[in-house]
Write a protein that holds these residues in place. Structure first.
Motif, PDB file in Angstrom:
ATOM      1  N   LEU A 164      -0.364  -0.831  -4.535  1.00 15.36           N
ATOM      2  CA  LEU A 164      -1.749  -0.399  -4.405  1.00 15.36           C
ATOM      3  C   LEU A 164      -1.809   0.997  -3.788  1.00 15.36           C
ATOM      4  O   LEU A 164      -1.522   1.165  -2.607  1.00 15.36           O
ATOM      5  CB  LEU A 164      -2.494  -1.400  -3.521  1.00 15.36           C
ATOM      6  N   PRO A 165      -2.162   2.021  -4.551  1.00 18.36           N
ATOM      7  CA  PRO A 165      -2.187   3.401  -4.032  1.00 18.36           C
ATOM      8  C   PRO A 165      -3.475   3.731  -3.283  1.00 18.36           C
ATOM      9  O   PRO A 165      -4.247   4.603  -3.686  1.00 18.36           O
ATOM     10  CB  PRO A 165      -2.038   4.247  -5.302  1.00 18.36           C
ATOM     11  N   ARG A 166      -3.703   3.017  -2.173  1.00 17.37           N
ATOM     12  CA  ARG A 166      -4.901   3.267  -1.375  1.00 17.37           C
ATOM     13  C   ARG A 166      -4.500   3.569   0.069  1.00 17.37           C
ATOM     14  O   ARG A 166      -3.714   2.824   0.669  1.00 17.37           O
ATOM     15  CB  ARG A 166      -5.842   2.058  -1.430  1.00 17.37           C
ATOM     16  N   PRO A 167      -5.019   4.636   0.654  1.00 17.84           N
ATOM     17  CA  PRO A 167      -4.602   5.066   1.995  1.00 17.84           C
ATOM     18  C   PRO A 167      -5.370   4.347   3.115  1.00 17.84           C
ATOM     19  O   PRO A 167      -6.228   4.933   3.775  1.00 17.84           O
ATOM     20  CB  PRO A 167      -4.911   6.558   1.983  1.00 17.84           C
ATOM     21  N   TYR A 168      -5.051   3.085   3.334  1.00 16.16           N
ATOM     22  CA  TYR A 168      -5.737   2.319   4.368  1.00 16.16           C
ATOM     23  C   TYR A 168      -5.221   2.627   5.774  1.00 16.16           C
ATOM     24  O   TYR A 168      -5.971   2.603   6.735  1.00 16.16           O
ATOM     25  CB  TYR A 168      -5.528   0.817   4.135  1.00 16.16           C
ATOM     26  N   TYR A 169      -3.930   2.887   5.882  1.00 19.04           N
ATOM     27  CA  TYR A 169      -3.251   2.851   7.175  1.00 19.04           C
ATOM     28  C   TYR A 169      -2.963   4.243   7.717  1.00 19.04           C
ATOM     29  O   TYR A 169      -2.591   5.147   6.966  1.00 19.04           O
ATOM     30  CB  TYR A 169      -1.927   2.092   7.020  1.00 19.04           C
ATOM     31  N   SER A 170      -3.133   4.407   9.020  1.00 23.61           N
ATOM     32  CA  SER A 170      -2.795   5.661   9.692  1.00 23.61           C
ATOM     33  C   SER A 170      -1.718   5.387  10.735  1.00 23.61           C
ATOM     34  O   SER A 170      -1.932   4.617  11.682  1.00 23.61           O
ATOM     35  CB  SER A 170      -4.025   6.274  10.373  1.00 23.61           C
ATOM     36  N   TYR A 171      -0.558   6.012  10.529  1.00 26.66           N
ATOM     37  CA  TYR A 171       0.610   5.802  11.379  1.00 26.66           C
ATOM     38  C   TYR A 171       0.679   6.886  12.446  1.00 26.66           C
ATOM     39  O   TYR A 171       0.715   8.071  12.128  1.00 26.66           O
ATOM     40  CB  TYR A 171       1.860   5.811  10.498  1.00 26.66           C
ATOM     41  N   ARG A 172       0.683   6.473  13.699  1.00 26.12           N
ATOM     42  CA  ARG A 172       0.725   7.418  14.807  1.00 26.12           C
ATOM     43  C   ARG A 172       2.175   7.620  15.266  1.00 26.12           C
ATOM     44  O   ARG A 172       2.869   6.662  15.617  1.00 26.12           O
ATOM     45  CB  ARG A 172      -0.120   6.907  15.972  1.00 26.12           C
ATOM     46  N   CYS A 216       0.855  -1.182   0.000  1.00 25.30           N
ATOM     47  CA  CYS A 216       0.000   0.000   0.000  1.00 25.30           C
ATOM     48  C   CYS A 216       0.897   1.240   0.000  1.00 25.30           C
ATOM     49  O   CYS A 216       1.664   1.445   0.946  1.00 25.30           O
ATOM     50  CB  CYS A 216      -0.921   0.010   1.217  1.00 25.30           C
ATOM     51  N   THR A 217       0.814   2.031  -1.031  1.00 26.58           N
ATOM     52  CA  THR A 217       1.774   3.111  -1.222  1.00 26.58           C
ATOM     53  C   THR A 217       1.309   4.458  -0.677  1.00 26.58           C
ATOM     54  O   THR A 217       2.023   5.443  -0.790  1.00 26.58           O
ATOM     55  CB  THR A 217       2.101   3.274  -2.721  1.00 26.58           C
ATOM     56  N   LYS A 218       0.108   4.501  -0.114  1.00 25.71           N
ATOM     57  CA  LYS A 218      -0.390   5.740   0.472  1.00 25.71           C
ATOM     58  C   LYS A 218      -0.892   5.479   1.892  1.00 25.71           C
ATOM     59  O   LYS A 218      -1.159   4.339   2.269  1.00 25.71           O
ATOM     60  CB  LYS A 218      -1.515   6.347  -0.371  1.00 25.71           C
ATOM     61  N   GLY A 219      -0.996   6.527   2.672  1.00 32.68           N
ATOM     62  CA  GLY A 219      -1.476   6.371   4.034  1.00 32.68           C
ATOM     63  C   GLY A 219      -1.611   7.727   4.700  1.00 32.68           C
ATOM     64  O   GLY A 219      -1.659   8.768   4.033  1.00 32.68           O
ATOM     65  N   TYR A 220      -1.651   7.709   6.025  1.00 33.24           N
ATOM     66  CA  TYR A 220      -1.760   8.956   6.797  1.00 33.24           C
ATOM     67  C   TYR A 220      -0.787   8.916   7.971  1.00 33.24           C
ATOM     68  O   TYR A 220      -0.477   7.853   8.510  1.00 33.24           O
ATOM     69  CB  TYR A 220      -3.187   9.142   7.326  1.00 33.24           C
ATOM     70  N   ARG A 221      -0.317  10.077   8.340  1.00 33.25           N
ATOM     71  CA  ARG A 221       0.528  10.237   9.521  1.00 33.25           C
ATOM     72  C   ARG A 221      -0.225  11.121  10.506  1.00 33.25           C
ATOM     73  O   ARG A 221      -0.795  12.136  10.118  1.00 33.25           O
ATOM     74  CB  ARG A 221       1.863  10.873   9.148  1.00 33.25           C
ATOM     75  N   MET A 222      -0.241  10.734  11.777  1.00 35.15           N
ATOM     76  CA  MET A 222      -0.944  11.551  12.769  1.00 35.15           C
ATOM     77  C   MET A 222      -0.119  11.663  14.050  1.00 35.15           C
ATOM     78  O   MET A 222       0.758  10.828  14.321  1.00 35.15           O
ATOM     79  CB  MET A 222      -2.323  10.974  13.070  1.00 35.15           C
ATOM     80  N   ASN A 223      -0.402  12.698  14.827  1.00 34.48           N
ATOM     81  CA  ASN A 223       0.300  12.864  16.093  1.00 34.48           C
ATOM     82  C   ASN A 223      -0.253  11.889  17.121  1.00 34.48           C
ATOM     83  O   ASN A 223      -1.216  11.162  16.865  1.00 34.48           O
ATOM     84  CB  ASN A 223       0.211  14.313  16.579  1.00 34.48           C
ATOM     85  N   ALA A 224       0.369  11.854  18.311  1.00 31.03           N
ATOM     86  CA  ALA A 224      -0.002  10.866  19.324  1.00 31.03           C
ATOM     87  C   ALA A 224      -1.470  10.971  19.734  1.00 31.03           C
ATOM     88  O   ALA A 224      -2.127   9.971  20.014  1.00 31.03           O
ATOM     89  CB  ALA A 224       0.895  11.021  20.548  1.00 31.03           C
TER      90      ALA A 224
END
Length: 238
Positions: free
Chosen positions: A171-179, A81-89
């Motif tokens: 797969l360019p779909r943003p499934y995952y969010s990395y904290r 998966c080549t896209k996703g999200y980054r978020m703070n704690a």
């Protein structure tokens, strides 16, 4: 459970009954790090595919269903998966991330030279949580996480995925969010000597792991200059 001390073991226990016997929890005898815990999980697993997810992150509800369907349809060893999200704690600040190009779904066939060139261009993500992997593929090729380095084991491990998989689906779909947590291993505060020692262990032990993997690939025996470039590229990252 790698000897956790934050009460998460009890939280996990509370979900066991809800999964009708499908959720199993195992404990390590001593805290041994992310690589060792993932390796134990892989050996204990029974599923056709596996996914390594970090404890404090989130993933879309339909992610595994869609990735599995595409993996079966395309008959691939790996779905990236080549896209996703980054978020703070706290999860209050969310930004999109694009791990590599292109923006369209495509298959990476068994073309090792092409993979080397794109590796050198940093077109492959290192994160362990971007991939759905066929379990037998990992076991047959003995692709286990190195357990003798404190961090960066995902970057080392990715070389085994990249150069052993027959087919990889991007797969360019943003499934995952990395904290991003200030308490993570990579953000742990160290003095100058500790930083040098940690990085040296990553480079020395990581290089050996990667080179042992490349040694099994006939392509690198015939193209030693590319083998050197792969190892040099890894070294320069640290």
């Amino acid at each position: 459970d790698d000897c956790s001390t934050d009460g998460s073991r009890k939280i996990a226990d509370s979900y066991v009954e809800k999964f009708g016997g499908r959720l199993k929890i195992y404990d390590t005898e001593k805290n041994s790090g992310a690589g060792a815990a993932r390796n134990k999980g892989l050996m204990l697993s029974h599923g056709e595919y596996v996914f390594f997810m970090d404890a404090d992150d989130t993933i879309a509800q339909n992610a595994f269903e869609e990735m599995y369907d595409l993996a079966k349809k395309s008959n691939v060893d790996v779905v990236n998966c080549t896209k996703g999200y980054r978020m703070n704690a706290a999860g209050t600040e969310v930004t999109p991330i694009n791990l590599n190009d292109p923006n369209s779904e495509f298959l990476v066939e068994e073309d090792t030279a092409w993979r080397v060139q794109n590796l050198l261009k940093n077109n492959f993500g290192w994160n362990v949580w971007i991939r759905l992997l066929r379990r037998d593929f990992l076991l047959d090729n003995k692709i286990f996480f190195p357990e003798d380095i404190e961090y960066g084991e995902d970057q080392v491990w990715t070389h085994g995925i990249l150069f052993c998989a027959k087919k990889i689906l991007h797969l360019p779909r943003p499934y995952y969010s990395y904290r991003q947590s200030e308490n993570s291993i990579t953000r742990k505060k160290r003095n100058a000597l500790q930083i040098v020692n940690v990085r040296l262990r990553v480079v020395i032990n990581g290089l050996k792991w990667i080179d042992d993997m490349l040694e099994k690939n006939e392509f690198f025996k015939q193209n030693p200059e590319l083998r050197h470039k792969v190892l040099d590229h890894f070294t320069r990252r640290f």
